[in-house]
Design an enzyme around this catalytic site. Structure first.
Site, PDB file in Angstrom:
ATOM      1  N   ARG A  51       0.220  -1.340  -0.350  1.00  0.00           N
ATOM      2  CA  ARG A  51       0.119  -0.006   0.028  1.00  0.00           C
ATOM      3  C   ARG A  51       0.693   1.314   0.127  1.00  0.00           C
ATOM      4  O   ARG A  51       0.486   2.354  -0.411  1.00  0.00           O
ATOM      5  CB  ARG A  51      -0.822   0.077   1.377  1.00  0.00           C
ATOM      6  CG  ARG A  51      -0.486  -0.479   3.016  1.00  0.00           C
ATOM      7  CD  ARG A  51      -0.833  -0.725   3.292  1.00  0.00           C
ATOM      8  NE  ARG A  51      -2.112   0.170   4.157  1.00  0.00           N
ATOM      9  CZ  ARG A  51      -2.315   0.325   5.181  1.00  0.00           C
ATOM     10  NH1 ARG A  51      -2.254  -0.842   6.408  1.00  0.00           N
ATOM     11  NH2 ARG A  51      -3.461   1.458   5.614  1.00  0.00           N
ATOM     12  N   LYS A 150       1.882 -19.944   5.589  1.00  0.00           N
ATOM     13  CA  LYS A 150       1.600 -20.222   6.511  1.00  0.00           C
ATOM     14  C   LYS A 150       1.875 -19.099   7.694  1.00  0.00           C
ATOM     15  O   LYS A 150       2.707 -18.676   7.795  1.00  0.00           O
ATOM     16  CB  LYS A 150       2.134 -21.844   6.801  1.00  0.00           C
ATOM     17  CG  LYS A 150       3.650 -21.695   7.233  1.00  0.00           C
ATOM     18  CD  LYS A 150       4.346 -21.453   8.394  1.00  0.00           C
ATOM     19  CE  LYS A 150       3.924 -20.942   9.432  1.00  0.00           C
ATOM     20  NZ  LYS A 150       5.459 -20.232  10.388  1.00  0.00           N
ATOM     21  N   HIS A 180       7.920 -23.646   4.249  1.00  0.00           N
ATOM     22  CA  HIS A 180       9.264 -23.989   3.650  1.00  0.00           C
ATOM     23  C   HIS A 180      10.319 -24.513   4.131  1.00  0.00           C
ATOM     24  O   HIS A 180      10.732 -25.633   3.530  1.00  0.00           O
ATOM     25  CB  HIS A 180       9.853 -21.619   3.916  1.00  0.00           C
ATOM     26  CG  HIS A 180      10.761 -22.319   5.784  1.00  0.00           C
ATOM     27  ND1 HIS A 180       8.972 -21.659   6.449  1.00  0.00           N
ATOM     28  CD2 HIS A 180      11.653 -22.236   5.699  1.00  0.00           C
ATOM     29  CE1 HIS A 180      10.108 -21.870   7.576  1.00  0.00           C
ATOM     30  NE2 HIS A 180      11.381 -21.734   7.423  1.00  0.00           N
ATOM     31  N   LYS A 184      13.169 -27.534   2.560  1.00  0.00           N
ATOM     32  CA  LYS A 184      15.127 -27.679   2.490  1.00  0.00           C
ATOM     33  C   LYS A 184      15.363 -29.185   2.547  1.00  0.00           C
ATOM     34  O   LYS A 184      14.691 -29.962   2.225  1.00  0.00           O
ATOM     35  CB  LYS A 184      15.292 -27.885   4.684  1.00  0.00           C
ATOM     36  CG  LYS A 184      14.434 -26.207   4.841  1.00  0.00           C
ATOM     37  CD  LYS A 184      14.821 -26.775   6.198  1.00  0.00           C
ATOM     38  CE  LYS A 184      14.324 -25.046   7.424  1.00  0.00           C
ATOM     39  NZ  LYS A 184      15.011 -24.237   7.869  1.00  0.00           N
ATOM     40  N   GLU A 218      14.682 -23.222  18.280  1.00  0.00           N
ATOM     41  CA  GLU A 218      15.493 -21.480  18.120  1.00  0.00           C
ATOM     42  C   GLU A 218      16.219 -21.504  18.919  1.00  0.00           C
ATOM     43  O   GLU A 218      16.221 -20.861  20.720  1.00  0.00           O
ATOM     44  CB  GLU A 218      14.465 -21.454  16.996  1.00  0.00           C
ATOM     45  CG  GLU A 218      14.178 -21.781  15.880  1.00  0.00           C
ATOM     46  CD  GLU A 218      13.233 -21.178  15.574  1.00  0.00           C
ATOM     47  OE1 GLU A 218      13.282 -19.447  14.693  1.00  0.00           O
ATOM     48  OE2 GLU A 218      11.488 -20.612  15.499  1.00  0.00           O
ATOM     49  N   ASP A 237       2.739 -21.705  14.965  1.00  0.00           N
ATOM     50  CA  ASP A 237       3.553 -21.396  14.410  1.00  0.00           C
ATOM     51  C   ASP A 237       4.435 -22.115  13.704  1.00  0.00           C
ATOM     52  O   ASP A 237       5.056 -22.207  12.453  1.00  0.00           O
ATOM     53  CB  ASP A 237       4.196 -20.956  15.140  1.00  0.00           C
ATOM     54  CG  ASP A 237       5.140 -19.664  14.733  1.00  0.00           C
ATOM     55  OD1 ASP A 237       5.102 -18.874  13.366  1.00  0.00           O
ATOM     56  OD2 ASP A 237       6.908 -19.415  15.258  1.00  0.00           O
ATOM     57  N   HIS A 242       5.042 -26.444  10.596  1.00  0.00           N
ATOM     58  CA  HIS A 242       6.533 -27.835   9.536  1.00  0.00           C
ATOM     59  C   HIS A 242       6.552 -28.918  10.499  1.00  0.00           C
ATOM     60  O   HIS A 242       6.924 -29.929   9.289  1.00  0.00           O
ATOM     61  CB  HIS A 242       6.776 -26.165  10.227  1.00  0.00           C
ATOM     62  CG  HIS A 242       7.862 -25.433   9.386  1.00  0.00           C
ATOM     63  ND1 HIS A 242       6.856 -24.738   8.284  1.00  0.00           N
ATOM     64  CD2 HIS A 242       7.702 -24.395  10.814  1.00  0.00           C
ATOM     65  CE1 HIS A 242       6.690 -23.769   8.501  1.00  0.00           C
ATOM     66  NE2 HIS A 242       7.399 -23.089   9.482  1.00  0.00           N
ATOM     67  N   LYS A 341      11.400 -20.857  21.031  1.00  0.00           N
ATOM     68  CA  LYS A 341      12.502 -20.448  21.416  1.00  0.00           C
ATOM     69  C   LYS A 341      12.859 -20.672  21.849  1.00  0.00           C
ATOM     70  O   LYS A 341      12.851 -20.450  23.581  1.00  0.00           O
ATOM     71  CB  LYS A 341      11.366 -19.317  20.982  1.00  0.00           C
ATOM     72  CG  LYS A 341      10.411 -19.194  19.605  1.00  0.00           C
ATOM     73  CD  LYS A 341      10.522 -18.096  18.540  1.00  0.00           C
ATOM     74  CE  LYS A 341       9.456 -17.715  17.629  1.00  0.00           C
ATOM     75  NZ  LYS A 341      10.122 -18.028  16.037  1.00  0.00           N
TER      76      LYS A 341
END
Ligand code: BG6
Length: 493
Positions: A51, A150, A180, A184, A218, A237, A242, A341
């Protein structure tokens, strides 16, 4: 070794959300790499849209900054940068208003017969409005595809609504739901390992496998994404997409071919065979956690609530769970999944632990016989490792020891592993949907996830705290130890 590069047909790629985080971190660098590799035909165009009013030159400067940040210096030369930037154009358009759409029409019209890819790198609330405008401005040609990110929706019901909105304009074979992880390198290697070797398939079942563990750890926190993340959490998430996709690739039956629907049919059967977590099993089979301040990746880091700027949130930054598949092949084999995380290292791996030998002929002095374990490392240092028992070398009687048969792809092939987006973007242009999720897969995954979300919503319990830089709440250790097993200790990166 130089990877083989097959150029794709000429295309126009329109990226909505072109000035956003995904475009900057992943899409533009991925397209640049493919261009450098000679995969993108000379006249193909990349048209950014958002935008925000911006000139073509300003968008090119934005793209150059993205490449300079995310592509190493030796991989970008002035001539290749110029060639890439020359492909870029920009059109400002408002998803919820008429402004800009006629301009986009004008830019696209001269090449109506080309492959046209609309990449929606925007929030899901804009999927419907953008698709509607594309439809009402007749921008959707028979050669058009749409790519959506996603998580698709927040639960089964919202995913259904989104799928319907997109499906009103694009037929299913033109819809690319990206995950994604499927792009991999090692994830695809999992299929090669299973179906291009005669060795594993005969023992790939409940008679020989004790358990499977999938870890996606992570070190990062939620960074600048706390706003999005707090509405999602680790289950939506990472697990709904995944991790369940990884589980499917480990567990699925051999597909009849590598064609998209053959593979997706088999993955779907796994999602449909997941035993539902019920009120009786939810409390003992799933743990959610949230990080507190601690140390990660070498420095002090704030807790989730501080990053969010709030005193309270029920959003989980860590999930561990035990999934079971009701099928002849897998009955009784637990699949332990964990993702979080701010864990001690960045590590994604699939660990297949085989059953122990039925009896030791070596006696106690030889030491314990550890079970064979196959470790498929997704990142970092992609590779495959098979843990075997051998005799300790030298004289002194029979002593046994576990050693790895270890293959690191980087050492073996010496090539840069392309980022997942590089492969997936080119697959969209080629029209290959094998590595994308079909609508019924997304529905089946939500069907399994929805009861967990409902249970958490109703539960007064907060996620269990864990200190940043540790492997998650102690309850996650208890989850697996109750079954007499332990989490596989990956190498710390
Ligand atoms: C994304 C999640 O899909 O995957 C992020 O939204 C996560 O929260 C990321 O950090 C992990 O991807 P990768 O490729 O870095 O393992």
């Amino acid at each position: 070794m130089t990877p083989r590069t097959i150029p794709v047909d000429v295309f126009d790629l329109i990226v909505f959300g072109a000035t956003g985080d995904l475009a900057q971190r992943k899409l533009l660098p991925a397209l640049f790499h493919r261009d450098v590799q000679g995969q993108i035909p000379p006249s193909a165009r990349i048209i950014g849209s958002s935008r925000r009013a911006m000139t073509r030159e300003a968008f090119r400067a934005f793209a150059l900054a993205s490449i300079e940040t995310h592509v190493s210096e030796d991989e970008r030369k002035p001539d290749t940068c110029k060639r890439f930037l020359d492909r870029l154009d920009y059109v400002a358009a408002e998803a919820s208003q008429e402004s800009g759409w006629n301009d986009l029409e004008k830019v696209l019209k001269p090449h109506a017969d080309r492959i046209r890819v609309f990449y929606l790198a925007v929030g899901p609330d804009l999927f419907g409005p953008i698709c509607e405008r594309l439809g009402s401005h007749n921008l959707v040609t028979p050669n058009s595809r749409v790519v959506v990110e996603k998580p698709l929706g927040k639960n089964g019901a919202s995913a259904k609504a989104l799928n319907e909105q997109i499906g009103r304009i694009f037929p299913e074979p033109s819809i690319y739901r990206i995950d994604h992880y499927l792009g991999k390198e090692t994830v695809q290697n999992l299929m090669a390992l299973r179906f291009a070797n005669a060795l594993f398939e005969p023992v790939w079942n409940a008679a020989h496998i004790d358990n499977v563990q999938i870890t996606v750890a992570e070190t990062l926190g939620v960074e600048g994404r706390a706003g999005y993340y707090d509405t999602a959490g680790a289950l939506r998430d990472m697990v709904q997409n995944h991790m369940l996709q990884l589980l499917c690739l480990v567990a699925m039956e051999p597909p009849t071919s590598i064609e998209a629907d053959s593979v997706r049919d088999e993955k779907l059967k796994i999602l449909q065979s997941l035993k539902p977590l019920t009120d009786g099993t939810l409390a003992s089979q799933i743990v959610r956690g949230q990080y507190r301040a601690g140390a990660s990746a070498g420095g002090a880091v704030p807790g989730y609530l501080e990053e969010l700027g709030s005193d309270i949130s029920k959003t989980e930054t860590y999930v561990a769970l035990k999934a079971e598949i009701g099928s002849w092949r897998w009955n009784g084999v637990p699949f332990y999944l964990r993702s979080g995380k701010r864990l001690p290292s960045r590590l994604s791996e699939i660990v297949v632990e085989f059953k122990p030998v039925p009896y030791s002929v070596f006696g106690t002095s030889a030491g314990n016989i550890a079970s064979n374990t196959l470790v498929i490392r997704l990142q970092p240092d992609e590779g495959v490792k098979l843990m075997l028992m051998i005799k300790d070398p030298g004289p002194g009687g029979m002593r046994l020891r576990q050693v790895p048969l270890d293959m690191s792809f980087a050492d073996a092939f010496g090539v840069r592993n392309p980022d997942a987006y590089e492969r997936l973007l080119m697959d969209v242009v080629r029209g290959n949907q094998t590595l994308f999720m079909r609508r019924d897969e997304v529905t089946a995954a939500w069907n399994w996830i929805d009861p967990i979300l409902d249970y958490w919503r109703e539960s007064p319990e907060l996620p269990k705290p864990y200190t940043a830089g540790t492997w998650g709440p102690t309850a996650a250790v208890a989850l697996i130890e109750r079954d007499g097993r332990t989490w596989h200790e990956g190498e710390v990166a």
